[in-house]
Design a protein around this motif. Structure first.
Motif, mmCIF file in Angstrom:
data_model
loop_
_atom_site.group_PDB
_atom_site.id
_atom_site.type_symbol
_atom_site.label_atom_id
_atom_site.label_comp_id
_atom_site.label_asym_id
_atom_site.label_seq_id
_atom_site.Cartn_x
_atom_site.Cartn_y
_atom_site.Cartn_z
ATOM 1 N N VAL B 139 0.828 -1.214 0.000
ATOM 2 C CA VAL B 139 0.000 0.000 0.000
ATOM 3 C C VAL B 139 0.858 1.258 0.000
ATOM 4 C CG1 VAL B 139 -1.481 1.397 1.502
ATOM 5 C CG2 VAL B 139 -2.095 -0.969 1.030
ATOM 6 N N VAL B 140 1.836 1.313 0.884
ATOM 7 C CA VAL B 140 2.628 2.539 0.997
ATOM 8 C C VAL B 140 3.527 2.710 -0.233
ATOM 9 C CG1 VAL B 140 4.199 3.868 2.441
ATOM 10 C CG2 VAL B 140 2.556 2.313 3.500
ATOM 11 N N ALA B 141 4.146 1.607 -0.659
ATOM 12 C CA ALA B 141 4.994 1.680 -1.863
ATOM 13 C C ALA B 141 4.173 2.162 -3.052
ATOM 14 C CB ALA B 141 5.607 0.312 -2.146
ATOM 15 N N GLY B 142 2.937 1.707 -3.137
ATOM 16 C CA GLY B 142 2.073 2.123 -4.238
ATOM 17 C C GLY B 142 1.805 3.612 -4.216
ATOM 18 N N GLN B 319 18.794 2.395 -17.485
ATOM 19 C CA GLN B 319 18.649 3.842 -17.693
ATOM 20 C C GLN B 319 18.466 4.620 -16.398
ATOM 21 O OE1 GLN B 319 15.279 5.021 -20.081
ATOM 22 N NE2 GLN B 319 15.675 7.215 -19.798
ATOM 23 N N GLY B 320 17.675 4.063 -15.482
ATOM 24 C CA GLY B 320 17.410 4.877 -14.290
ATOM 25 C C GLY B 320 16.501 4.209 -13.284
ATOM 26 N N HIS B 321 15.968 5.025 -12.393
ATOM 27 C CA HIS B 321 15.171 4.532 -11.268
ATOM 28 C C HIS B 321 14.299 5.651 -10.740
ATOM 29 C CE1 HIS B 321 17.950 6.830 -8.759
ATOM 30 N NE2 HIS B 321 18.933 6.294 -9.461
ATOM 31 N N GLN B 326 13.471 8.207 -0.982
ATOM 32 C CA GLN B 326 14.741 7.495 -1.121
ATOM 33 C C GLN B 326 15.415 7.912 -2.420
ATOM 34 O OE1 GLN B 326 12.665 3.639 -0.261
ATOM 35 N NE2 GLN B 326 14.649 3.116 0.598
ATOM 36 N N GLN B 327 16.723 7.830 -2.399
ATOM 37 C CA GLN B 327 17.470 8.225 -3.590
ATOM 38 C C GLN B 327 17.204 7.233 -4.734
ATOM 39 O OE1 GLN B 327 21.561 8.952 -2.635
ATOM 40 N NE2 GLN B 327 22.028 9.779 -4.653
ATOM 41 N N HIS B 328 17.031 5.989 -4.384
ATOM 42 C CA HIS B 328 16.638 4.959 -5.355
ATOM 43 C C HIS B 328 15.358 4.336 -4.837
ATOM 44 C CE1 HIS B 328 20.915 3.878 -7.102
ATOM 45 N NE2 HIS B 328 20.793 5.169 -6.903
ATOM 46 N N GLU B 329 14.322 4.319 -5.637
ATOM 47 C CA GLU B 329 13.091 3.644 -5.241
ATOM 48 C C GLU B 329 12.327 3.263 -6.501
ATOM 49 O OE1 GLU B 329 11.337 6.799 -2.773
ATOM 50 O OE2 GLU B 329 9.948 7.297 -4.387
ATOM 51 N N ALA B 330 11.305 2.448 -6.345
ATOM 52 C CA ALA B 330 10.500 2.035 -7.486
ATOM 53 C C ALA B 330 9.817 3.253 -8.095
ATOM 54 C CB ALA B 330 9.463 1.008 -7.041
ATOM 55 N N MET B 345 5.339 10.847 -11.471
ATOM 56 C CA MET B 345 6.530 10.047 -11.158
ATOM 57 C C MET B 345 7.764 10.925 -11.326
ATOM 58 S SD MET B 345 5.873 6.278 -12.793
ATOM 59 C CE MET B 345 4.678 5.165 -12.029
ATOM 60 N N VAL B 346 8.748 10.703 -10.471
ATOM 61 C CA VAL B 346 10.036 11.389 -10.580
ATOM 62 C C VAL B 346 11.088 10.302 -10.783
ATOM 63 C CG1 VAL B 346 11.708 12.870 -9.414
ATOM 64 C CG2 VAL B 346 9.262 13.316 -9.151
#
Lengths: 391, 391
Positions: B139-142, B319-321, B326-330, B345-346
């Motif tokens: 839920v939170v990741a979404g 290519q990226g993330h 977080q500096q890297h996240e889904a 989205m960023v």
């Protein structure tokens, strides 16, 4: 920045012996600090997993993302390096790992793993290797509790750097005072001392590597120092402040902490009282760090000094914690940890007194437990007389 | 450094709605970035866990170690703060959490949790609450996949700081060149740009907080730049080098990355060829970041530019993330991630070309996906003409 091969070979012997004795076919190591400890590969931790396999037959490999292949090889990693391309991957890192185990005939093996693994990773590995029997093991954590002589030498070198960072922080404030300039902000002091420590490390070592950081610092003064884990603020330090420099440094990811409390200008009676109580507790607690005593017992003796001075309400944390490849690691010098101290343990001793609205007082040394008693690796002066910054 | 209350209340509404719809009594949140996202508490991550509870009835609390109580309250944490004294504790943090749930009549509840939890923590919670039904939830990741307008504003502010760090790094080298001084070492450049970024942050904001870092930098030149994730070394940069400044900054833990490749002195034919290929791939890949296309598809189009130039062997990563708290996240801009891009989205767009023994070429922007197309939040110039440092 390397440990001798003999360190890694000796550690491998001990791991193999213990996993064999426990009946495992091998152990899967996923924690970055464990990987650095076992095979000397220090890497930037991201979502891309690193899987180190150590078989009971001494067979091993480290599975890393392609972008770290060359870096792992340059570090003379003590395991063959194999790679997966990327995360999450069309074929996941866990499926790559499963293939490598299947090729070794271990599709239905008995595999130990460390409990720091995430539930998500464990689920993916379980799906990729449905016939493996998985068992949590603390083999690596157990080995890491005491440090080898080669590691202790790295802690000593880090302690020298950390003490130098304390001196640099003090000098930075003294120079502003003697020049009649505005005093620096907490954040500026933090930047200055971390830069000083980083520069020293780059001067002293080739091929600098680390797991989480080279040098770090929390700097807080006045009321902000009442938060043991706050962050440096943009407040300028000022005459009358109590100031904590809470510094850390690492050499090949062997950490130390060195923390001192300073008073800027002539200390008030309250400042003296809080300082002396924190210092006395730290002295008593450090002297109590002797082979055979338990962490819980040492912690109680240390914190009782603060409670007996009527300052129990100003306690916010335990006496300390283990330090090694991680800045905080077992054992925990706290009521809930019955671990007996052993020679070769490296511990922080850092009781604190935190007075809301007024400030905080904490002195921390990194202490080596030896058969002859506690040895303080950090040696910056500790008395209030030596830590008054004359204004 | 605060987001408006409306941000946290709106997020709470969405979490409560989703966990209720899924039939959970509540969700236990343990990941530091999730806690920062949901209730605005940013803290130093140690072995001491923080447990945030959000009930389907909107009841919530955040269980923190005593040493963080005052700090959590000062941050206007959007949940009542309760504490346990220390880790590991005679009564463990998990037992404290269990008591809090039992007092709410949820000893046999249906509890969602996030899969970043460690196996060890999950085992302790399961033992403390044996009748709870535990279920992994995203839920939170979404929710974190797309950013709210208030968060995008923070990303914009971080981008401005990160671009300024790039300019500071370039100026640092140019000053040494024009003064005829020795050129700085990679580690010194890193320290300089991180200091520049940190100073800007402290100048611009009160009550600076972060989860993992304020500003960071990897700096590598010449052959060292062929390791995408190596660390700055003590090697001095020199005329003829290709140089990557790979920088990051955060405002209230909303990250950006801004990375540029520079050439010191007149570029060789090889340097031009590699640079132009990396730049072209980055341009194509960034332009492809449009609503409805999948991460995998965008990544393939981007990396094909490098493969089509005959440089496939020099690819080391995707290519990226995603970038956020977080500096890297889904989501992951990679072949294995079928997530369709959505407005808000960023993402980083940072394909690279790495030539062993020669150097590396990577240009990264932080890109906001909008209904009108990709918007580059980082805007430092990207052409080779603009990124030659004249020697």
């Amino acid at each position: 920045m390397h440990l001798p091969d003999s360190f890694y070979l000796g550690t491998l012997d001990r791991v193999v012996e213990r996993i064999g004795a426990a009946g495992y076919d091998g152990i899967l190591v996923t924690q970055p600090a464990d990987v650095a400890y076992l095979v000397g590969f220090c890497y930037a931790v991201t979502e891309r997993p690193v899987y180190l396999w150590v078989g009971a037959d001494r067979d091993r490999f480290v599975l890393v993302p392609e972008l770290d292949r060359q870096y792992a090889e340059q570090q003379r990693t003590h395991a063959p390096v194999v790679t997966y391309f990327e995360y999450p991957g069309v074929t996941s890192p866990e499926e790559h790992f499963a293939d490598l185990l299947r090729h070794r005939g271990l599709a239905a093996g008995r595999v130990a793993y460390t409990s720091s693994m995430s539930v998500s990773t464990f689920g993916k590995l379980g799906a990729a290797l449905p016939d493996v029997t998985w068992e949590v093991s603390d083999v690596v954590a157990g080995l890491r509790l005491t440090k080898a002589p080669e590691e202790i030498e790295l802690h000593r070198q880090a302690a020298d750097i950390c003490d130098s960072m304390l001196a640099a922080g003090r000098a930075y404030i003294e120079e502003a005072l003697s020049a009649g300039r505005e005093l620096p902000r907490e954040g500026e002091i933090a930047r200055h001392v971390v830069g000083h420590g980083s520069d020293l490390i780059y001067q002293r070592y080739d091929h600098v590597v680390f797991t989480t950081k080279l040098a770090g610092g929390l700097v807080y003064a006045g009321p902000n120092a009442a938060n043991p884990h706050g962050l440096p603020s943009s407040r300028r330090v000022q005459v009358g402040d109590t100031l904590i420099l809470s510094l850390g440094a690492s050499v090949l990811s062997r950490f130390v902490e060195s923390e001192r409390t300073f008073v800027i200008g002539e200390p008030s009676a309250d400042q003296r009282r809080y300082f002396e109580t924190a210092r006395s507790a730290q002295h008593v607690g450090t002297e109590a760090m002797r082979v055979g005593r338990t962490c819980a017992d040492v912690n109680a003796e240390c914190l009782d000094v603060i409670r007996d001075a009527g300052m129990g309400e100003y306690l916010r944390h335990r006496q300390g914690h283990g330090i090694g490849v991680q800045q905080h690691e077992a054992p925990w010098v706290e009521d809930g940890d019955p671990t007996p101290l052993a020679a070769g343990m490296v511990l922080s001793s850092e009781p604190g007194v935190y007075v809301p609205g007024h400030g905080g007082y904490r002195i921390s040394d990194t202490v080596l437990v030896t058969d002859g008693g506690p040895e303080r690796l950090t040696t910056y002066p500790r008395t209030i007389e030596e830590n008054v910054i004359a204004a």
